[in-house]
Motif scaffolding. Structure first.
Motif, short mmCIF file in Angstrom:
data_model
loop_
_atom_site.label_atom_id
_atom_site.label_comp_id
_atom_site.label_asym_id
_atom_site.label_seq_id
_atom_site.Cartn_x
_atom_site.Cartn_y
_atom_site.Cartn_z
N PHE A 78 43.69 -25.80 30.82
CA PHE A 78 42.85 -26.63 31.66
C PHE A 78 42.07 -27.61 30.76
O PHE A 78 41.50 -27.21 29.76
CB PHE A 78 41.88 -25.77 32.47
N GLY A 79 42.11 -28.87 31.13
CA GLY A 79 41.42 -29.87 30.34
C GLY A 79 42.24 -30.46 29.22
O GLY A 79 41.81 -31.46 28.62
N ALA A 80 43.39 -29.89 28.90
CA ALA A 80 44.17 -30.38 27.77
C ALA A 80 44.70 -31.78 28.04
O ALA A 80 45.09 -32.12 29.16
CB ALA A 80 45.34 -29.44 27.49
N PRO A 81 44.75 -32.63 27.01
CA PRO A 81 45.32 -33.97 27.16
C PRO A 81 46.85 -33.89 27.17
O PRO A 81 47.43 -32.83 26.93
CB PRO A 81 44.81 -34.69 25.91
N PRO A 82 47.53 -35.01 27.42
CA PRO A 82 48.99 -35.03 27.28
C PRO A 82 49.41 -34.50 25.92
O PRO A 82 48.76 -34.76 24.90
CB PRO A 82 49.33 -36.51 27.45
N PRO A 95 34.44 -42.45 29.70
CA PRO A 95 35.03 -41.43 28.84
C PRO A 95 35.26 -40.14 29.63
O PRO A 95 34.45 -39.77 30.50
CB PRO A 95 33.99 -41.23 27.74
N MET A 96 36.34 -39.45 29.33
CA MET A 96 36.67 -38.20 30.00
C MET A 96 37.01 -37.14 28.96
O MET A 96 37.88 -37.33 28.12
CB MET A 96 37.86 -38.38 30.95
N SER A 97 36.31 -36.02 29.02
CA SER A 97 36.54 -34.94 28.08
C SER A 97 37.89 -34.28 28.33
O SER A 97 38.31 -34.10 29.47
CB SER A 97 35.42 -33.90 28.21
N THR A 98 38.57 -33.92 27.24
CA THR A 98 39.84 -33.19 27.34
C THR A 98 39.83 -32.02 26.35
O THR A 98 40.74 -31.86 25.54
CB THR A 98 41.04 -34.11 27.08
N ASP A 99 38.80 -31.20 26.42
CA ASP A 99 38.71 -30.02 25.58
C ASP A 99 39.42 -28.87 26.28
O ASP A 99 39.04 -28.49 27.40
CB ASP A 99 37.25 -29.64 25.33
N PRO A 100 40.45 -28.27 25.67
CA PRO A 100 41.17 -27.19 26.33
C PRO A 100 40.25 -26.02 26.68
O PRO A 100 39.37 -25.64 25.91
CB PRO A 100 42.20 -26.77 25.28
N ALA A 101 40.43 -25.48 27.88
CA ALA A 101 39.62 -24.37 28.37
C ALA A 101 40.52 -23.30 28.98
O ALA A 101 41.58 -23.61 29.53
CB ALA A 101 38.61 -24.87 29.40
N ARG A 102 40.08 -22.07 28.91
CA ARG A 102 40.89 -20.96 29.42
C ARG A 102 40.79 -20.82 30.93
O ARG A 102 41.75 -20.41 31.59
CB ARG A 102 40.45 -19.65 28.75
N ALA A 103 39.62 -21.09 31.50
CA ALA A 103 39.40 -20.88 32.93
C ALA A 103 39.12 -22.20 33.62
O ALA A 103 38.36 -23.03 33.11
CB ALA A 103 38.23 -19.92 33.16
N TRP A 104 39.69 -22.39 34.82
CA TRP A 104 39.51 -23.65 35.51
C TRP A 104 38.05 -23.86 35.92
O TRP A 104 37.52 -24.97 35.76
CB TRP A 104 40.39 -23.73 36.76
N GLY A 105 37.39 -22.87 36.46
CA GLY A 105 36.05 -23.05 36.97
C GLY A 105 35.08 -23.55 35.91
O GLY A 105 34.31 -24.50 36.14
#
Length: 249
Positions: A78-82, A95-105
């Motif tokens: 979740f949040g990962a970029p291409p 700007p839009m953050s794209t920091d990978p996250a484990r949980a969607w919420g």
């Protein structure tokens, strides 16, 4: 090939590179068609031109089914970029953050609601911010998480970014990232995609990852684009964002 040039001398640095990376990532066998990038520069992007045709219910249903295939191609988190893209990401010009996250919420609360609520603080007011913060707390606690894996999202899927042409509905102008598939569906609903019921029908027939009662969660996923619009345009978007957020407290 006939191309369409989008040029902006004052575009934020990396804006068009992010768009090109998103288009390439969304090009999935069997998925929704995507315009081809023909040329890329710091201040412009040239993509293949879509010759418009009238949207039909059948084309919309097929688009829904193809969009499910695109989503099912997945993302690293979740949040990962291409995949492979390391530049900045954007929603519109923000700007839009794209920091990978484990949980969607937690991702949705921390990287989508919180930043744009702060940018739109003048439109929301202190009471509106408190409502969004309360929803963010519920999201972070996992109240709306499910077992669906991260989807490969277009990320800015309002009706103007879906062009009906000879090969069906074609995607343009993404804000691509890994997220919850309902976020794309919610944006289609928010801004009036043609034959929306047919789109949803085709999607539901092709998807194996929709949560139970998913239509009742559409409003939850609309809070983010409403906050972005409140930050960019003001008007009534802030009030609508707060009202949507309050529905899920």
């Amino acid at each position: 090939m006939d191309g369409f040039v989008k040029r902006r001398a004052a575009a934020p640095a990396g804006l068009f590179a992010a768009e090109a990376a998103g288009l390439a990532w969304l090009r999935v066998p069997g998925g929704a068609p995507v315009v081809e990038v023909l040329e890329l520069a710091d201040d412009s992007i040239t993509v293949s031109r879509v010759r418009p045709v009238a949207a039909t219910a059948e084309a919309a249903r097929l688009f829904g089914a193809r969009l499910a295939v695109t989503h099912n191609a997945g993302a690293e988190a979740f949040g990962a970029p291409p995949t492979g893209f390391t530049g900045p990401s954007f929603i519109a010009d923000l700007p839009m953050s794209t920091d990978p996250a484990r949980a969607w919420g937690a991702f949705y609360a921390e990287q989508r609601l919180a930043p744009y609520a702060r940018l739109a603080a003048g439109e929301l007011g202190s009471r509106g911010l408190a409502v969004v913060d309360a929803l963010a707390a519920r999201l972070t606690a996992g109240a709306f998480d499910d077992d669906a894996p991260p989807a490969r999202l277009h990320g800015d899927l309002w009706s103007g970014n879906v062009l009906f042409g000879p090969v069906g509905a074609t995607l343009i102008d993404p804000s691509a990232h890994g997220g919850h598939r309902l976020t794309d569906l919610a944006m289609l609903a928010l801004f009036g995609a043609p034959h929306l019921d047919a789109v949803f029908q085709g999607y539901e027939e092709a998807s194996t990852s929709l949560p139970d009662g998913w239509r009742e969660l559409i409003g939850l996923h609309q809070v983010y684009p409403l906050l972005v619009h409140a930050a960019l345009f003001g008007g009534g978007y802030g009030r609508t964002a707060v009202a949507r957020a309050a529905d899920y407290l």
